[in-house]
Design a protein around this motif. Structure first.
Motif, PDB file in Angstrom:
ATOM      1  N   GLY A  70      -2.904  13.370   3.311  1.00  0.00           N
ATOM      2  CA  GLY A  70      -3.354  13.767   1.927  1.00  0.00           C
ATOM      3  C   GLY A  70      -3.933  12.707   1.310  1.00  0.00           C
ATOM      4  O   GLY A  70      -5.108  12.774   0.524  1.00  0.00           O
ATOM      5  N   ARG A  71      -3.771  11.337   1.536  1.00  0.00           N
ATOM      6  CA  ARG A  71      -4.383  10.193   0.871  1.00  0.00           C
ATOM      7  C   ARG A  71      -5.804  10.156   1.376  1.00  0.00           C
ATOM      8  O   ARG A  71      -6.416  10.009   0.595  1.00  0.00           O
ATOM      9  N   GLY A  72      -6.185  10.669   2.432  1.00  0.00           N
ATOM     10  CA  GLY A  72      -7.626  10.594   2.811  1.00  0.00           C
ATOM     11  C   GLY A  72      -8.206  11.690   2.900  1.00  0.00           C
ATOM     12  O   GLY A  72      -9.507  12.116   3.205  1.00  0.00           O
ATOM     13  N   ALA A  73      -7.763  12.923   2.502  1.00  0.00           N
ATOM     14  CA  ALA A  73      -8.141  14.285   2.441  1.00  0.00           C
ATOM     15  C   ALA A  73      -9.249  14.383   1.617  1.00  0.00           C
ATOM     16  O   ALA A  73     -10.331  15.197   1.926  1.00  0.00           O
ATOM     17  N   ARG A  74      -9.438  13.676   0.616  1.00  0.00           N
ATOM     18  CA  ARG A  74     -10.686  13.800  -0.414  1.00  0.00           C
ATOM     19  C   ARG A  74     -11.786  13.386   0.377  1.00  0.00           C
ATOM     20  O   ARG A  74     -12.855  13.813   0.025  1.00  0.00           O
ATOM     21  N   HIS A  75     -11.865  12.258   1.165  1.00  0.00           N
ATOM     22  CA  HIS A  75     -13.012  12.011   1.890  1.00  0.00           C
ATOM     23  C   HIS A  75     -13.555  13.002   2.708  1.00  0.00           C
ATOM     24  O   HIS A  75     -14.649  13.145   2.883  1.00  0.00           O
ATOM     25  N   TRP A  76     -12.719  14.073   3.332  1.00  0.00           N
ATOM     26  CA  TRP A  76     -13.190  15.036   4.171  1.00  0.00           C
ATOM     27  C   TRP A  76     -13.396  16.418   3.467  1.00  0.00           C
ATOM     28  O   TRP A  76     -13.930  17.525   4.109  1.00  0.00           O
ATOM     29  N   GLN A  77     -12.855  16.645   2.113  1.00  0.00           N
ATOM     30  CA  GLN A  77     -12.953  17.711   1.427  1.00  0.00           C
ATOM     31  C   GLN A  77     -14.506  18.320   1.359  1.00  0.00           C
ATOM     32  O   GLN A  77     -15.303  17.475   1.238  1.00  0.00           O
ATOM     33  N   GLY A  78     -14.684  19.398   1.240  1.00  0.00           N
ATOM     34  CA  GLY A  78     -15.980  20.033   1.446  1.00  0.00           C
ATOM     35  C   GLY A  78     -16.648  20.045   2.667  1.00  0.00           C
ATOM     36  O   GLY A  78     -17.596  20.885   2.881  1.00  0.00           O
ATOM     37  N   ARG A  79     -16.103  19.689   3.843  1.00  0.00           N
ATOM     38  CA  ARG A  79     -16.756  19.772   5.360  1.00  0.00           C
ATOM     39  C   ARG A  79     -16.176  21.306   5.569  1.00  0.00           C
ATOM     40  O   ARG A  79     -15.419  21.929   5.233  1.00  0.00           O
ATOM     41  N   ARG A  80     -17.189  21.711   6.315  1.00  0.00           N
ATOM     42  CA  ARG A  80     -16.954  22.977   6.931  1.00  0.00           C
ATOM     43  C   ARG A  80     -15.501  23.453   7.535  1.00  0.00           C
ATOM     44  O   ARG A  80     -14.922  24.374   7.487  1.00  0.00           O
ATOM     45  N   TRP A  81     -14.969  22.279   8.195  1.00  0.00           N
ATOM     46  CA  TRP A  81     -13.967  22.707   9.060  1.00  0.00           C
ATOM     47  C   TRP A  81     -12.521  22.158   8.307  1.00  0.00           C
ATOM     48  O   TRP A  81     -11.674  22.170   8.811  1.00  0.00           O
ATOM     49  N   PHE A  82     -12.795  21.720   7.088  1.00  0.00           N
ATOM     50  CA  PHE A  82     -11.552  21.247   6.372  1.00  0.00           C
ATOM     51  C   PHE A  82     -10.884  22.650   5.911  1.00  0.00           C
ATOM     52  O   PHE A  82     -11.403  23.615   5.781  1.00  0.00           O
ATOM     53  N   PRO A  83      -9.641  22.449   6.120  1.00  0.00           N
ATOM     54  CA  PRO A  83      -8.730  23.707   6.103  1.00  0.00           C
ATOM     55  C   PRO A  83      -8.349  24.148   4.653  1.00  0.00           C
ATOM     56  O   PRO A  83      -7.800  25.250   4.768  1.00  0.00           O
ATOM     57  N   ALA A  84      -8.817  23.758   3.680  1.00  0.00           N
ATOM     58  CA  ALA A  84      -8.552  24.157   2.241  1.00  0.00           C
ATOM     59  C   ALA A  84      -9.851  24.099   1.559  1.00  0.00           C
ATOM     60  O   ALA A  84     -10.600  23.177   1.606  1.00  0.00           O
ATOM     61  N   THR A  85     -10.112  25.176   0.909  1.00  0.00           N
ATOM     62  CA  THR A  85     -11.321  25.243   0.016  1.00  0.00           C
ATOM     63  C   THR A  85     -11.089  24.553  -1.334  1.00  0.00           C
ATOM     64  O   THR A  85      -9.797  24.276  -1.653  1.00  0.00           O
ATOM     65  N   PRO A  86     -12.015  24.218  -1.871  1.00  0.00           N
ATOM     66  CA  PRO A  86     -11.817  23.510  -3.180  1.00  0.00           C
ATOM     67  C   PRO A  86     -10.976  24.171  -4.328  1.00  0.00           C
ATOM     68  O   PRO A  86     -10.097  23.389  -4.889  1.00  0.00           O
ATOM     69  N   ALA A  87     -11.251  25.468  -4.180  1.00  0.00           N
ATOM     70  CA  ALA A  87      -9.986  26.327  -5.035  1.00  0.00           C
ATOM     71  C   ALA A  87      -8.743  26.166  -4.679  1.00  0.00           C
ATOM     72  O   ALA A  87      -7.780  25.975  -5.553  1.00  0.00           O
ATOM     73  N   GLN A  88      -8.450  26.278  -3.258  1.00  0.00           N
ATOM     74  CA  GLN A  88      -7.028  25.969  -2.924  1.00  0.00           C
ATOM     75  C   GLN A  88      -6.532  24.686  -3.068  1.00  0.00           C
ATOM     76  O   GLN A  88      -5.250  24.569  -3.746  1.00  0.00           O
ATOM     77  N   MET A  89      -7.352  23.736  -2.962  1.00  0.00           N
ATOM     78  CA  MET A  89      -7.011  22.149  -3.390  1.00  0.00           C
ATOM     79  C   MET A  89      -6.531  22.237  -4.931  1.00  0.00           C
ATOM     80  O   MET A  89      -5.712  21.581  -5.396  1.00  0.00           O
ATOM     81  N   ALA A  90      -7.378  22.523  -5.573  1.00  0.00           N
ATOM     82  CA  ALA A  90      -7.367  22.715  -7.195  1.00  0.00           C
ATOM     83  C   ALA A  90      -5.851  23.254  -7.461  1.00  0.00           C
ATOM     84  O   ALA A  90      -5.150  22.907  -8.468  1.00  0.00           O
ATOM     85  N   ARG A  91      -5.754  24.420  -6.919  1.00  0.00           N
ATOM     86  CA  ARG A  91      -4.448  25.237  -7.214  1.00  0.00           C
ATOM     87  C   ARG A  91      -3.155  24.573  -6.855  1.00  0.00           C
ATOM     88  O   ARG A  91      -2.358  24.330  -7.253  1.00  0.00           O
ATOM     89  N   ALA A  92      -3.370  23.873  -5.665  1.00  0.00           N
ATOM     90  CA  ALA A  92      -2.215  23.021  -5.210  1.00  0.00           C
ATOM     91  C   ALA A  92      -1.731  21.811  -6.132  1.00  0.00           C
ATOM     92  O   ALA A  92      -0.765  21.539  -6.351  1.00  0.00           O
ATOM     93  N   GLU A  93      -2.996  21.238  -6.484  1.00  0.00           N
ATOM     94  CA  GLU A  93      -2.939  20.018  -7.364  1.00  0.00           C
ATOM     95  C   GLU A  93      -2.339  20.411  -8.912  1.00  0.00           C
ATOM     96  O   GLU A  93      -1.391  19.730  -9.266  1.00  0.00           O
ATOM     97  N   THR A  94      -2.874  21.564  -9.332  1.00  0.00           N
ATOM     98  CA  THR A  94      -2.209  22.119 -10.475  1.00  0.00           C
ATOM     99  C   THR A  94      -0.709  22.465 -10.326  1.00  0.00           C
ATOM    100  O   THR A  94      -0.023  22.110 -11.465  1.00  0.00           O
ATOM    101  N   TRP A  95      -0.314  22.876  -9.366  1.00  0.00           N
ATOM    102  CA  TRP A  95       1.052  23.510  -9.165  1.00  0.00           C
ATOM    103  C   TRP A  95       1.800  22.295  -8.974  1.00  0.00           C
ATOM    104  O   TRP A  95       3.185  21.971  -9.681  1.00  0.00           O
ATOM    105  N   PHE A  96       1.586  21.160  -8.437  1.00  0.00           N
ATOM    106  CA  PHE A  96       2.033  19.940  -8.271  1.00  0.00           C
ATOM    107  C   PHE A  96       2.226  19.163  -9.489  1.00  0.00           C
ATOM    108  O   PHE A  96       3.215  18.769  -9.761  1.00  0.00           O
ATOM    109  N   ARG A  97       1.175  19.310 -10.341  1.00  0.00           N
ATOM    110  CA  ARG A  97       1.329  18.556 -11.575  1.00  0.00           C
ATOM    111  C   ARG A  97       2.036  19.368 -12.561  1.00  0.00           C
ATOM    112  O   ARG A  97       2.981  18.629 -13.425  1.00  0.00           O
ATOM    113  N   ARG A  98       2.159  20.490 -12.477  1.00  0.00           N
ATOM    114  CA  ARG A  98       2.875  21.284 -13.277  1.00  0.00           C
ATOM    115  C   ARG A  98       4.490  21.104 -13.116  1.00  0.00           C
ATOM    116  O   ARG A  98       5.313  21.068 -14.104  1.00  0.00           O
ATOM    117  N   TRP A  99       4.911  21.085 -11.795  1.00  0.00           N
ATOM    118  CA  TRP A  99       6.321  20.893 -11.535  1.00  0.00           C
ATOM    119  C   TRP A  99       6.759  19.272 -11.270  1.00  0.00           C
ATOM    120  O   TRP A  99       7.821  19.149 -11.404  1.00  0.00           O
TER     121      TRP A  99
END
Length: 148
Positions: free
Chosen positions: A62-91
C-alpha cells in the motif's frame, strides 16, 4: 520434530494468508489443533505473529501503491482507490480491527497508502489477528471436545 514442522507450516500459512496471496490459514490452524498435542495457545501465538507480519507485506504494498496507480494492470481504478480512502478516513484507524475478517486485508492496504503510523497499525492489526485465532482455538476446542 513433527511439532516444529507443524508450527513452521502454520506460521507461513498465516503469514501468506494476510498477504495478497489467496490462502486460508484457518484450515491449517484447525488441523494442527485437532491432529497434534501442541498447546492451543502456542498455535494462537505462532499464527497471530505470522498473520500480523503478513499484514505488513500488504501495508508495504500500500505504501508503494501510488507509484503504480494509473497503470493498466493496476488492480484498482482511481475511483475505487478514492472510495477506499474515503471509507478509511471516515471510520479512521479503528477499521483495522476488522482486518481479521474476509476482505479486511484491503484495510491494511489502504492503511499503507495513507501512511498510518506503524505503531498504531501494529497494535490494532495485532489485536484483530490474535483475537481471530484465539476465537478459532476456542470454537474448535468446544466443537471437538478438546481442552481449551
Amino acid at each position: 520434530m513433527q511439532d516444529a514442522l507443524t508450527l513452521i507450516g502454520l506460521f507461513f500459512s498465516a503469514m501468506l494468508a494476510a498477504s495478497p496471496i489467496p490462502l486460508q490459514s484457518e484450515v491449517v490452524f484447525v488441523t494442527a489443533q485437532i491432529a497434534t498435542a501442541i498447546d492451543p495457545w502456542l498455535l494462537v501465538l505462532v499464527a497471530g505473529i505470522g498473520n500480523t507480519l503478513g499484514s505488513f507485506i500488504t501495508y508495504g504494498l500500500g505504501r508503494g501503491a501510488r507509484h503504480w496507480q494509473g497503470r493498466r494492470w493496476f488492480p484498482a481504478t482511481p475511483a475505487q482507490m478514492a472510495r477506499a480512502e474515503t471509507w478509511f478516513r471516515r471510520w479512521g484507524v479503528w477499521v483495522l480491527l476488522l482486518s481479521w475478517a474476509p476482505g479486511g486485508d484491503l484495510a491494511t492496504l489502504v492503511a499503507g497508502v495513507l501512511r498510518t503510523p506503524l505503531w498504531i497499525f501494529t497494535i490494532l492489526v495485532g489485536c484483530a489477528k490474535f483475537g481471530r485465532y484465539a476465537a478459532l482455538a476456542w470454537l474448535t476446542a468446544r466443537a471437538m471436545g478438546l481442552p481449551a
